[in-house]
Every structure is written in C-alpha cells, then in structure tokens.
Write a protein that holds these residues in place. Sequence first.
Motif, PDB file in Angstrom:
ATOM      1  N   LEU A   1       0.822  -1.211   0.000  1.00  0.00           N
ATOM      2  CA  LEU A   1       0.000   0.000   0.000  1.00  0.00           C
ATOM      3  C   LEU A   1       0.857   1.262   0.000  1.00  0.00           C
ATOM      4  CD1 LEU A   1      -2.846  -1.020   2.471  1.00  0.00           C
ATOM      5  CD2 LEU A   1      -2.918  -0.946  -0.024  1.00  0.00           C
ATOM      6  N   ASP A   2       1.944   1.262   0.758  1.00  0.00           N
ATOM      7  CA  ASP A   2       2.848   2.416   0.772  1.00  0.00           C
ATOM      8  C   ASP A   2       3.420   2.671  -0.615  1.00  0.00           C
ATOM      9  OD1 ASP A   2       2.442   3.002   3.443  1.00  0.00           O
ATOM     10  OD2 ASP A   2       4.257   1.964   4.133  1.00  0.00           O
ATOM     11  N   ASN A   3       3.744   1.594  -1.331  1.00  0.00           N
ATOM     12  CA  ASN A   3       4.248   1.733  -2.688  1.00  0.00           C
ATOM     13  C   ASN A   3       3.192   2.374  -3.586  1.00  0.00           C
ATOM     14  OD1 ASN A   3       4.494   0.367  -5.618  1.00  0.00           O
ATOM     15  ND2 ASN A   3       6.532   0.695  -4.731  1.00  0.00           N
ATOM     16  N   PHE A   4       1.945   1.946  -3.439  1.00  0.00           N
ATOM     17  CA  PHE A   4       0.852   2.550  -4.213  1.00  0.00           C
ATOM     18  C   PHE A   4       0.706   4.026  -3.885  1.00  0.00           C
ATOM     19  CE2 PHE A   4      -1.703  -1.660  -4.584  1.00  0.00           C
ATOM     20  CZ  PHE A   4      -0.861  -2.087  -5.576  1.00  0.00           C
ATOM     21  N   ILE A   5       0.748   4.353  -2.607  1.00  0.00           N
ATOM     22  CA  ILE A   5       0.582   5.747  -2.184  1.00  0.00           C
ATOM     23  C   ILE A   5       1.711   6.611  -2.738  1.00  0.00           C
ATOM     24  CG2 ILE A   5       0.581   7.295  -0.177  1.00  0.00           C
ATOM     25  CD1 ILE A   5      -0.910   4.972   1.321  1.00  0.00           C
ATOM     26  N   GLN A   6       2.943   6.111  -2.688  1.00  0.00           N
ATOM     27  CA  GLN A   6       4.086   6.865  -3.208  1.00  0.00           C
ATOM     28  C   GLN A   6       3.933   7.167  -4.696  1.00  0.00           C
ATOM     29  OE1 GLN A   6       7.504   4.481  -2.293  1.00  0.00           O
ATOM     30  NE2 GLN A   6       7.430   4.957  -0.099  1.00  0.00           N
ATOM     31  N   ASN A   7       3.286   6.278  -5.418  1.00  0.00           N
ATOM     32  CA  ASN A   7       3.128   6.447  -6.866  1.00  0.00           C
ATOM     33  C   ASN A   7       1.766   7.003  -7.243  1.00  0.00           C
ATOM     34  OD1 ASN A   7       5.672   5.324  -8.036  1.00  0.00           O
ATOM     35  ND2 ASN A   7       5.080   3.618  -6.740  1.00  0.00           N
ATOM     36  N   SER A   8       1.035   7.485  -6.275  1.00  0.00           N
ATOM     37  CA  SER A   8      -0.333   7.949  -6.484  1.00  0.00           C
ATOM     38  C   SER A   8      -0.435   9.451  -6.233  1.00  0.00           C
ATOM     39  CB  SER A   8      -1.249   7.195  -5.499  1.00  0.00           C
ATOM     40  OG  SER A   8      -2.521   7.769  -5.463  1.00  0.00           O
ATOM     41  N   THR A   9      -1.545  10.018  -6.619  1.00  0.00           N
ATOM     42  CA  THR A   9      -1.819  11.419  -6.273  1.00  0.00           C
ATOM     43  C   THR A   9      -2.625  11.507  -4.974  1.00  0.00           C
ATOM     44  OG1 THR A   9      -3.834  11.462  -7.607  1.00  0.00           O
ATOM     45  CG2 THR A   9      -1.807  12.159  -8.690  1.00  0.00           C
ATOM     46  N   ILE A  10      -2.924  10.366  -4.394  1.00  0.00           N
ATOM     47  CA  ILE A  10      -3.671  10.294  -3.130  1.00  0.00           C
ATOM     48  C   ILE A  10      -2.667  10.236  -1.982  1.00  0.00           C
ATOM     49  CG2 ILE A  10      -5.322   8.929  -1.777  1.00  0.00           C
ATOM     50  CD1 ILE A  10      -6.704   9.815  -4.242  1.00  0.00           C
TER      51      ILE A  10
ATOM     52  N   ILE B   1       5.083  -6.056  -6.101  1.00  0.00           N
ATOM     53  CA  ILE B   1       5.307  -4.637  -6.386  1.00  0.00           C
ATOM     54  C   ILE B   1       5.924  -4.457  -7.767  1.00  0.00           C
ATOM     55  CG2 ILE B   1       6.669  -2.611  -5.701  1.00  0.00           C
ATOM     56  CD1 ILE B   1       6.181  -3.493  -2.759  1.00  0.00           C
ATOM     57  N   LEU B   2       6.922  -5.265  -8.099  1.00  0.00           N
ATOM     58  CA  LEU B   2       7.561  -5.173  -9.418  1.00  0.00           C
ATOM     59  C   LEU B   2       6.588  -5.522 -10.540  1.00  0.00           C
ATOM     60  CD1 LEU B   2      11.073  -6.712  -8.640  1.00  0.00           C
ATOM     61  CD2 LEU B   2      10.523  -4.316  -9.108  1.00  0.00           C
ATOM     62  N   LEU B   3       5.772  -6.539 -10.327  1.00  0.00           N
ATOM     63  CA  LEU B   3       4.785  -6.922 -11.333  1.00  0.00           C
ATOM     64  C   LEU B   3       3.785  -5.799 -11.580  1.00  0.00           C
ATOM     65  CD1 LEU B   3       3.638  -9.075 -13.223  1.00  0.00           C
ATOM     66  CD2 LEU B   3       2.308  -9.944 -11.286  1.00  0.00           C
ATOM     67  N   ILE B   4       3.347  -5.157 -10.520  1.00  0.00           N
ATOM     68  CA  ILE B   4       2.401  -4.044 -10.661  1.00  0.00           C
ATOM     69  C   ILE B   4       3.041  -2.909 -11.451  1.00  0.00           C
ATOM     70  CG2 ILE B   4       1.143  -2.264  -9.383  1.00  0.00           C
ATOM     71  CD1 ILE B   4       0.780  -4.519  -7.198  1.00  0.00           C
ATOM     72  N   GLU B   5       4.316  -2.616 -11.165  1.00  0.00           N
ATOM     73  CA  GLU B   5       5.025  -1.589 -11.931  1.00  0.00           C
ATOM     74  C   GLU B   5       5.060  -1.945 -13.412  1.00  0.00           C
ATOM     75  OE1 GLU B   5       8.868  -0.147 -10.671  1.00  0.00           O
ATOM     76  OE2 GLU B   5       8.231  -0.273  -8.574  1.00  0.00           O
ATOM     77  N   GLN B   6       5.344  -3.200 -13.722  1.00  0.00           N
ATOM     78  CA  GLN B   6       5.389  -3.639 -15.114  1.00  0.00           C
ATOM     79  C   GLN B   6       4.025  -3.495 -15.784  1.00  0.00           C
ATOM     80  OE1 GLN B   6       6.872  -7.639 -14.873  1.00  0.00           O
ATOM     81  NE2 GLN B   6       9.006  -7.005 -14.599  1.00  0.00           N
ATOM     82  N   ILE B   7       2.971  -3.881 -15.074  1.00  0.00           N
ATOM     83  CA  ILE B   7       1.614  -3.775 -15.626  1.00  0.00           C
ATOM     84  C   ILE B   7       1.273  -2.321 -15.922  1.00  0.00           C
ATOM     85  CG2 ILE B   7      -0.850  -4.028 -15.065  1.00  0.00           C
ATOM     86  CD1 ILE B   7      -0.025  -6.608 -13.506  1.00  0.00           C
ATOM     87  N   VAL B   8       1.551  -1.455 -14.961  1.00  0.00           N
ATOM     88  CA  VAL B   8       1.253  -0.021 -15.152  1.00  0.00           C
ATOM     89  C   VAL B   8       2.061   0.527 -16.328  1.00  0.00           C
ATOM     90  CG1 VAL B   8       1.500   2.271 -14.111  1.00  0.00           C
ATOM     91  CG2 VAL B   8       0.535   0.394 -12.780  1.00  0.00           C
ATOM     92  N   ASN B   9       3.348   0.187 -16.396  1.00  0.00           N
ATOM     93  CA  ASN B   9       4.180   0.686 -17.494  1.00  0.00           C
ATOM     94  C   ASN B   9       3.708   0.201 -18.858  1.00  0.00           C
ATOM     95  OD1 ASN B   9       5.846   2.214 -15.838  1.00  0.00           O
ATOM     96  ND2 ASN B   9       7.297   0.541 -15.534  1.00  0.00           N
TER      97      ASN B   9
END
Length: 123
Positions: A12-21, A110-118
């Motif tokens: 969740l912290d990783n999501f928050i860091q990469n989010s506007t929330i 976390i890495l997989l989510i980054e790849q999906i977003v990219n």
Amino acid sequence: MDNNENKINEILDNFIQNSTITKRQLSIIYNKLNMRGPMKNISSGAYYRQIKQCREKTKGILYSIILLGLCGAIDKDTILVLKKTVEQIEDVVVTNNEKKLSQEDIMNVILLIEQIVNKCITI
C-alpha cells in the motif's frame, strides 16, 4: 501490527508513493467507505472538507483516465487490466493472511504491478 500486516502495508505504501492520493486522504476515504465517523484528530468541518476534496480528486483521476484513453496515451484495455490487477492484489492479501508470503514475494508483487502499469502507458 504483525509482520504480515507490515508486508501488506509495504504494498500500500508503494501505491501511495506512486499515487496522487496522500496517506491521510486514503485513511479518510477508507473510514468513509467503512461507515466510520471522522477521525479523532480532525475537526468535523475539516473532515467533511477532506471528504469533498477526496471526491473531487477521485473524479479528476477518472476524467484523466478517460482523457488519456481518448488521446491514446494509455492502452484501450487499461481499465480491464487494472480491474484484473485489483482482483489479483486482493488475492495476494488473502493469501498473505493465510500463507504468510515472504518479503521476496511481496517485492515481486510490487515489481509486477510496476510492469503492468508501465505496459498500459503508450507514450
């Protein structure tokens, strides 16, 4: 908080860091969605002002996604991909509560989510 919860918080912290929330906004949204009242360290007026700001920010994010889709900056299937990603993350949370995933497993998520977003971004 046990080690299990720390691992989920890391995601969740990783999501928050990469989010506007912000973390505070997420707490307010979570409380509102779970029918909890205002947080103890915030006045009622400030709480409802924050709710309004969160609602407006969410609305802006959704309009941005639509706009980015229209101009081709994100893949046309982004919404479906994000939906599936959310479902898979929910499964990871359940699995983590049952099987106690390792730190390496959490980092892989976390890495997989980054790849999906990219991959969703076409610019």
